[in-house]
Structures are given as C-alpha cells and as structure tokens.
Design an enzyme around this catalytic site. Structure first.
Site, PDB file in Angstrom:
ATOM      1  N   TYR A   1      41.628 -13.421  55.705  1.00  0.00           N
ATOM      2  CA  TYR A   1      40.974 -12.327  54.979  1.00  0.00           C
ATOM      3  C   TYR A   1      39.774 -12.837  54.192  1.00  0.00           C
ATOM      4  O   TYR A   1      39.841 -13.898  53.559  1.00  0.00           O
ATOM      5  CB  TYR A   1      41.978 -11.685  53.995  1.00  0.00           C
ATOM      6  CG  TYR A   1      41.340 -10.682  53.061  1.00  0.00           C
ATOM      7  CD1 TYR A   1      41.321  -9.327  53.380  1.00  0.00           C
ATOM      8  CD2 TYR A   1      40.727 -11.092  51.871  1.00  0.00           C
ATOM      9  CE1 TYR A   1      40.709  -8.406  52.538  1.00  0.00           C
ATOM     10  CE2 TYR A   1      40.111 -10.178  51.027  1.00  0.00           C
ATOM     11  CZ  TYR A   1      40.108  -8.843  51.362  1.00  0.00           C
ATOM     12  OH  TYR A   1      39.499  -7.927  50.538  1.00  0.00           O
TER      13      TYR A   1
ATOM     14  N   GLU B   1      34.333  -6.315  53.368  1.00  0.00           N
ATOM     15  CA  GLU B   1      35.686  -6.805  53.615  1.00  0.00           C
ATOM     16  C   GLU B   1      35.822  -7.127  55.100  1.00  0.00           C
ATOM     17  O   GLU B   1      35.483  -6.299  55.942  1.00  0.00           O
ATOM     18  CB  GLU B   1      36.682  -5.718  53.215  1.00  0.00           C
ATOM     19  CG  GLU B   1      38.084  -6.234  53.056  1.00  0.00           C
ATOM     20  CD  GLU B   1      38.991  -5.175  52.435  1.00  0.00           C
ATOM     21  OE1 GLU B   1      39.657  -5.485  51.440  1.00  0.00           O
ATOM     22  OE2 GLU B   1      39.023  -4.050  52.949  1.00  0.00           O
TER      23      GLU B   1
END
Ligand code: GDP
Ligand code: MN
Length: 392
Positions: free
Chosen positions: A112, A200
C-alpha cells in the site's frame, strides 16, 4: 474532486509511475476489442475492472481476472451496466458506465502507498504499508504500526533517503529499492504538480519478475486549485456525484446531503455546523449541511429551497439565518417567494437575527403561510424536531 482509476493511471503514467497496459471501454464491443489487442500483444490474461468512483470494487464483484478472450467478454458483459454495491457506494450502489481492461500482472506481493496532507503536522505525509489490498482504515484501526510514514518537507520534496527508508520498511528486495525510490518520487511529483488532495495506490505490487506497478490508483483534487488545472477539471464525471450536490454547485451553494429528516438552510459554515449540532441535541437528525453564504441572493435562496425539497427524506425545514450582509428582510422575501412558487407543504421553522429582523418577521407574518418562528436557536430546534416527528 474525484476521478476514475483509468484517469488517475493516465496522469500517473505521465509522471513516470509504472502502470499496467490498459484500455478504457464504454461498450461491450470496445471491451472485446481491448481484450483482443492486449492478448495479441502478449498478455497472458486480462483484468476487467468497473470504473466507478467508489472503492471496494473487488469485493463487490467489479473486478474480474480472466485468461481467455471469451471469458473477458463474459466478464465485461456481467460488469458493464451492473449496479455495483461496495462499502463506499451505500446500499443503492453505483451503475457501471465504463470498464478498464488491463493486462494482468503476476503479483508477488500486494502493498500500500498513499499521500495525504497531515493537518496536525501541516505537511504532506507519505504512507506505506505491507498490508496492501485491504482497506487501509481497517489496518490503521487494528495495527497502526503496520503503516510507516514519512513527513515531507515542502521545500525539499520527498528525499531519496526517505524513499529508501520506506522501501526497506516494505521489505522490498535490493533489486527493487532504486525502482521503488523513483516510483515514490514520481508519485509525489504527480501529487504536488496537480494540486491533489489524496493519492492512494492500493495495491502497489511487486511482480514475480521483480517489477513494481500501481495496480489500482485513486486521486482526488483540491477543488480550490482546479482553476489552474483545466486538464484535470475536464475529468469530472457528474454521473458519479450526488445529483443534489451537483445541482447545488451550479448555484455556488455549499450543500452536503446527509441521512436525517430535518433540512437546514443556514448562512455561514460555522452557524451551519452549530445548527446541525443543536438539531442532534434536540433529538433530531439533519438531512443536509447547507451554507447559502454570507451574501446569498433571493435566487440562490429559491434554488436552495428546491434542492432541500427534492430530498424525499425531508420532513421539516429549519431556516437559521443571521442577517449580516444578507439582510433578514431579503431572506424572508426569498423564503416566501420560494415557498409560494414551490407550494411547500412541509413545516418550516425559522430562527432569524440580525439586520432588519423586524421587517423580516413582518414579511413572514403577512405572507399568510404557515411558518413557525423560534425566538432562540434552542427553541427553534425543539420546534423543528417536533414538527419532523409529526410529519414522519
Ligand atoms: P478495489 O477493490 O476497488 O480497490 O479495486 P482494485 O483495483 O484494488 O482490485 C481489487 C483486487 O483485485 C486487487 O487487490 C487484486 O488482488 C486484484 N487484482 C486487480 N488487478 C489484478 C491483476 O492484474 N492480476 C491479479 N492477479 N489480481 C488483480
Ligand atoms: Mn484498490
């Protein structure tokens, strides 16, 4: 402002962030053609991805990995036009109007990455986590230490040593470290130069042949900076936004739909927040946040009314105005005109203070319409909560 995954990937690719080869498709023949082209160019599989603004598409059935042309077409037929429900769309879901057809990657690890503004620190923070492919909010709640952070000095940007720190924290292999640093720095550059408010990459993947890719990409932008990014502004997709919020933005009204039953019309964001609080305190729940602004015109007030009334869950209306620049008599005229024009039958409770308040009250009284006026905010809140309960 939010954009789609395929749009975010196109922006990131321009900044040198590696993304898989992919083609966007608005129709089934386009999706079939996209898959065919990818297979013809050496893809061993393709992934068909619903393009909606909400996340959680994978779990909701909006992402399918397939190996053959026939399966790609079947997946596209299933996803295109479906009402995709994810934890971010709400129970009604969001209709899928387009697909991204991409070459599959042979995933080794799902990680991530994210960049956001940390308001407490007053700087951008680069976040990275080994827990990719999951909801980061869940990771943050369960094990905050699973997210590593680097605060970025705006004068320096993301320094190479910070990139290396993040890369090591993710447990990347020595052969991946330099690639990763370049990846992170490109991502940061894209964020800053487009005036993004969030980037993101979830998942950020490593492949079995040691490459790195942004497999998913989410970008949102600072609305107040859109004036200097014509290219980004063009990416707005009104079909993905709440229709009432789109309508409100046309008239420069600050409107956010909420799920309660008491519509609020207020001037000034602070008073709007206080109004929502006092409604809750009086035992009710607000149907929206609406700031008509300090200098609202009669026309804006009419439109604000129309927007409040087109929300079917509204049972009563609370107008809480402090007349400063916006004089109370003018507000009252606007309210009476709108209530007549739209034949409002819902109970309306007002609390008015400020310039020309007596004239304003007179206008309401003489209108012959059924307004209730509270003398204090608390009294008005009690009145409107009671009115909404009767109407419910
Ligand atoms: P989201 O659910 O809306 O966040 O959509 P994502 O783009 O993140 O996709 C969800 C999941 O699908 C990812 O976490 C991956 O596990 C999987 N996925 C997406 N693309 C590929 C791919 O090219 N190959 C494989 N094997 N899995 C993929
Ligand atoms: Mn994702």
């Amino acid at each position: 402002m939010k954009i789609h995954e395929f749009q975010a990937k196109a922006i990131l690719a321009k900044y040198g962030v590696p993304v898989p080869r992919g083609v966007v498709a608005n129709t089934l023949p386009e999706a079939a053609e996209a898959a065919k082209t990818l297979f013809a160019n050496g893809a061993t599989g393709v992934v068909v991805k619903a393009q909606i603004h909400a996340g959680g598409r994978g779990k909701g059935g909006g992402v399918k990995v397939v190996r053959t042309q026939a399966d790609a077409e079947a997946a596209a037929a299933k996803i295109l036009g479906m009402q995709l429900i994810t934890h971010q769309t709400g129970p009604q879901g969001q209709k899928v109007q387009r697909l991204l057809v991409e070459e599959t990657a042979s995933i080794d690890r799902e990680l991530y990455l994210g960049i956001v503004l940390d308001r407490a620190v007053g700087k951008l923070v680069f976040m990275a986590s080994k827990a990719g492919g999951m909801e980061i909010e869940e990771v943050a709640a369960k094990d905050p230490t699973a997210i590593v952070k680097e605060v970025i000095d705006p004068a320096v940007g993301l320094a190479a040593y910070q990139g290396r720190k993040l890369a090591f924290a993710l447990g990347l292999k020595p052969t991946q470290i330099n690639q990763a640093v370049a990846f992170f720095q490109s991502l940061y550059k894209a964020f800053v130069e487009t005036d993004a408010s969030l980037v993101e990459i979830n998942p950020f993947i490593t492949t079995t042949d040691d490459k790195l890719f942004a497999l998913d990409a989410k970008m949102t932008f600072d609305d107040n900076a859109l004036y200097r990014h014509a290219d980004v502004r063009e990416l707005r997709d009104l079909a993905e936004e709440d229709p009432l919020e789109v309508e409100a933005s046309k008239y420069a009204l600050n409107y956010i739909k909420l799920d309660g039953s008491i519509a609020c019309m207020v001037n000034g964001a602070g008073l709007a927040m206080a109004t929502m609080d006092i409604i809750q305190y009086a035992g009710g729940s607000p149907a929206n946040f609406l700031d008509v602004g300090g200098g609202a015109t009669q026309e804006q007030i009419e439109h604000a009314f129309e927007i409040l009334l087109s929300d079917a869950s509204v049972k009563a209306i609370f107008i809480n105005i402090f007349g400063g620049i916006l004089r109370v008599d003018r507000l009252a005229q606007g309210v009476v005109a709108a209530a007549r024009k739209l034949s409002v039958t819902l109970p309306i409770v007002l609390r008015l203070e400020g310039t020309n308040v007596e004239e304003g009250r007179q206008i309401l009284k003489e209108s012959g319409l059924n307004f209730q006026v509270g003398s204090t905010m608390k009294e008005a809140a009690d009145l409107v909560v009671a009115a909404a309960k009767v109407g419910a």
